[in-house]
Scaffold this active site. Sequence first.
Site, mmCIF file in Angstrom:
data_model
loop_
_atom_site.group_PDB
_atom_site.id
_atom_site.type_symbol
_atom_site.label_atom_id
_atom_site.label_comp_id
_atom_site.label_asym_id
_atom_site.label_seq_id
_atom_site.Cartn_x
_atom_site.Cartn_y
_atom_site.Cartn_z
ATOM 1 N N GLY B 45 37.605 -2.403 -24.470
ATOM 2 C CA GLY B 45 38.303 -1.708 -23.389
ATOM 3 C C GLY B 45 39.208 -2.629 -22.591
ATOM 4 O O GLY B 45 40.384 -2.321 -22.362
ATOM 5 N N HIS B 266 17.117 -5.531 -34.372
ATOM 6 C CA HIS B 266 17.196 -6.990 -34.400
ATOM 7 C C HIS B 266 15.792 -7.568 -34.503
ATOM 8 O O HIS B 266 14.918 -7.219 -33.718
ATOM 9 C CB HIS B 266 17.901 -7.482 -33.138
ATOM 10 C CG HIS B 266 18.465 -8.857 -33.293
ATOM 11 N ND1 HIS B 266 17.671 -9.953 -33.460
ATOM 12 C CD2 HIS B 266 19.744 -9.299 -33.312
ATOM 13 C CE1 HIS B 266 18.445 -11.024 -33.576
ATOM 14 N NE2 HIS B 266 19.716 -10.654 -33.494
ATOM 15 N N ARG B 337 19.253 -9.134 -40.879
ATOM 16 C CA ARG B 337 18.451 -8.575 -39.799
ATOM 17 C C ARG B 337 17.583 -7.400 -40.239
ATOM 18 O O ARG B 337 16.414 -7.316 -39.857
ATOM 19 C CB ARG B 337 19.377 -8.112 -38.667
ATOM 20 C CG ARG B 337 20.065 -9.277 -37.992
ATOM 21 C CD ARG B 337 21.073 -8.817 -36.969
ATOM 22 N NE ARG B 337 21.668 -9.992 -36.310
ATOM 23 C CZ ARG B 337 22.611 -9.923 -35.380
ATOM 24 N NH1 ARG B 337 23.071 -8.752 -35.005
ATOM 25 N NH2 ARG B 337 23.090 -11.010 -34.834
#
Lengths: 251, 645, 224
Positions: B45, B266, B337
């Site tokens: 953004g 994670h 992961r």
Amino acid sequence: MENNISLTLKVWRQNGPTEKGRFETYKLEKVSTDSSFLEMMDILNEQLVNSGQEPIAFDHDCREGICGMCSLYINGRPHGPDDDVTTCQLHMRKFKDGETITIEPWRSAGFPVIKDLIVNRNAFDQIIAAGGYTSVSTGGVPDANALPIPKDDADEAMDAASCIGCGACVAACKNGSAMLFVSAKVSHLALLPQGKVEAARRAKSMVAKMDELGFGNCTNTGACEVECPKSVSISNIARLNREFLKAKFQD
Amino acid sequence: MKLDSKIPEGPLAEKWSKYKANQKLVNPANKRKLDIIVVGTGLAGASAAASFGEMGFNVKNFTIQDSPRRAHSIAAQGGINAAKNYPNDGDSVHRLFYDTVKGGDYRAREANVHRLAEVSNDIIDQCVAQGVPFAREYGGLLDNRSFGGAQVSRTFYAKGQTGQQLLIGAYQALMRQVNAGTVDLYTRTEIVDIVMVDGKARGVIARDLVTGEFQRHFGHAVVLATGGYGNTFFLSTNAMGSNGSAAIKAYQKGAAFANPCFAQIHPTCIPVHGEFQSKLTLMSESLRNDGRIWVPKKKEDAEAIRAGKLKPTQIAEENRDYYLERRYPAFGNLVPRDVASRAAKERCDAGFGVGSTGLAVYLDFKSAIERLGEDAIRARYGNLFQMYEKIVDDNPYDTPMMIYPAIHYTMGGIWVDYELQTTVPGLFAAGEANFSDHGANRLGASALMQGLADGYFVLPYTIQNYLADDISTPRMTGDEKEFVEAEKEAKDKFEKLLAIKGERSVDSIHKELGLVMWDFVGMARTKEGLEEAIEKIAAIKKEFWSNVRIPGSGEGMNVELEKASRLADFISIGDLMARDALNREESCGGHFREEYQTEEGEALRQDDKFAYAACWEYQGDDKAPVMHKEDLTFDVVKVAQRNYK
Amino acid sequence: MGTFFGSSIGRKFVMGLSGLFLIIFLIVHLSVNLCLLVPDGGETFNIAANFMALPLIKFGLQPVLALGFIIHIALAAQLTAQNNKARGNNKYASGNNTKEVMWASKNMGILGIVVLAFLVVHVYDYFVPLQITHSAQEVTINGTTMHDTYSLVKANLQNPVKAILYIIGALGLALHLTHGFWSAFQTVGLNNSIWRKRWTVIGTIFAWAISLGFCVIVVAMLLS
């Protein structure tokens, strides 16, 4: 080891920026010493909501000490009684069973209270907007390795840049001064060749904006540095003074 | 619903240059007449808003925080990937592209990922010019480190605070534009709806979180850069304020929501330790370079540890099960992961978990300390160890760390085409909010890369291609009936929430949703479980809309009201995630269906049936959404089973 | 953008410079006063004092010194007023528990007032009789007639109340300088993480050397 403690909390409540605030006292039983300070606040708020009262408004977001959103002046210290942490990293094992904890918002003319423990730190954004950047637009920049930077300079710039903009320095300062915040940004950029180009202009405009916004004058007490959760050093303030004076003398 | 990915013709490596050469542009005089709304001030953004401002557009940028610098991009620790090949170890744009598609378990769009790899180098140049203090070597040049899923060192980093430094760079560029007057910044302001005029996104309804007032904002285009929806699980590594509400508003206005079930778990987070817990703290992936993961070999040892009768240091070497090294000898503790997370869950489910809850495994640095010395370990991970000690009150130099997987990132998101435009014309999505680049699993140090790629180097081009047709569209005042109606609708929703006056706090319901999500839509999913989850989520929805208690009023700041409005949207997302997971009858990346695994328990893709992005179309609040497929074709990458043994 | 003297750092710069100037004055002052310890019945001291009363010094340097004091004090008052305003109207109910902050650094204003009060007494004791009313006794040394400053000092400091006042003044000065010395260098930008330690050590030694120097003289005079 995990323990449960009971606490008395004296919390600043204030309905809005123009309303008069007051301290409210709350009792909290069986708080795990493994919980973080803000989780303790969550428990208190849950208790308040369940009894139909408005919860205490406080700023917080990442809860891992990096976003700079959390504040709180706890028992006479910004970010509470632990060192080198933000309030969200403070844990209840730092408190004793039966202790009374006083929780206040940052107090400074530059940070007016919005509600309860939430203050308006918009002034920091305004100071950055005044010159806390390098004036490069997207695209058209040289290769990242075109300009070697001595590792020591890069590391020192990184240390200054680690400021999270939480405002603890202003909260801790008896003069309500924002010099540590401003100096961290001025130092970060002045130490790097990319930022050196407009270092003079930057120092002047950021200091002018800081003064305009009503922050106090630095008297070198060093309280800011002690309370800074990221241990930003006041040697940055000396550098800011140097940069500013140099810039002004060149005019 | 039409899903046109608008991928340019031509060879993969030339698509982006070709696109740029042929796209429509807006001349400087016309840029001044065009307004762009950017929602969110994270990496995507802030970089987009700053770039649009520099180009001469009028930008309105919104954030729910008190400052753009608080966005959760700031919490990324490890680094940012780029194909610079500075270490001369054989890296290239092609290799970065290939690793990313493979790491995503072949569920990402080739053309987008290739573009990402192409602009990755520009990002590093840009950030250095902004003064981002990346780590350097004594020669003064930039240092690189390696990360999971790659055989080269391509990760640039700034201490353990890379996200922070990149975000501050983007934030400073943004504040420069605020100072120049090209960007109007709205802090502590939340988007509560998107305004559609003649089938195009033309603005937003915002709510000032301090005063509670509603505002109408017009924009020729709207960019959503509002991050991921991991907080659907209540406990995640996301910040407390991270939410999926803007994405859900877009979905409800007709934007397709793609692959909602792709959520990354994670493996190295500090385990849950109590009911009061508010969030989970991530310990950097880099710890797996030197830490060895294990649980006791004997169940009775695990039980004794859980009961507090035995310490991990008392377990003899031969009684420890280094299960990752045992199962994946080639990659060992450095498997991706998703694989590491599932393996931890498998051991804990089998009764070998440690910690008081049994939902933890050890990450042990003993052999690394013996090999390299405590000082070397301190130099590498000192601040992480200190962070662990502050939270857990245990010294990881003496006793092994305890870790457990947690929700971290959402690969799914709003569907976008090659131009990052959603299925709603004029509505764009960038960063984690869109679904585009990471497929079913994101590699470490790629999120920062994608956020900045979208904001600095993709949207500034593609949005012009859209706006070029809009130069004669006059600004709207916000008094048009579409704006008035949207505002009324939003106000009604908030009033409805306040009128419930039930018995339960927002958090208590959110925690309940989180548990359902974790148990049924978490690391291992089954058909029955997901069906049960959909029912349970429907019940939670009913409970929420009939029994939530929000003290206070809609005037002034009301934190509970903010949370309630976001929870309403999390419930919608939870439902969508469960439906998507139920639909996807295969295991890939972060999505693991127990029915689809190899004999050794590895993820089993069904490429013939599910090589597509599942795009969900909203049908109304009480109707099931409709799924559309965007088929994924792989012209360059050779699709194969991932093997880490 | 504001003017140099209108800026916080500009004003602080002047504050620091005037402080350093006054520090130089202190060194001169103490050097002259140490002559009091020469056991020659005050002859050396009287000659030194008479030298300091030469027209060039009296009319040339004294106004500069006075200006130094005025600037230092006036700026201190202005900066303190600004700082109080910046702190805001609401004070912390839980006080201030920040550790590792030097007491003197937080109380420079109070210490400054102590030093100023002492200065007033000091001016009344010596400057008035020596330079305004000329009521001090005279003495002739080597053919030159001059004020017998030595006797004036001696008479003054043999009053134990005065002696204690003077010692308090000197101690206040020491504390003021322990912070003021290094702080001045920090403010004018001549500092970094290495020099900070050096300036603090030098400043502390200097502050106590000056202060104890004056104290020794007071005690010597009291006991003589």
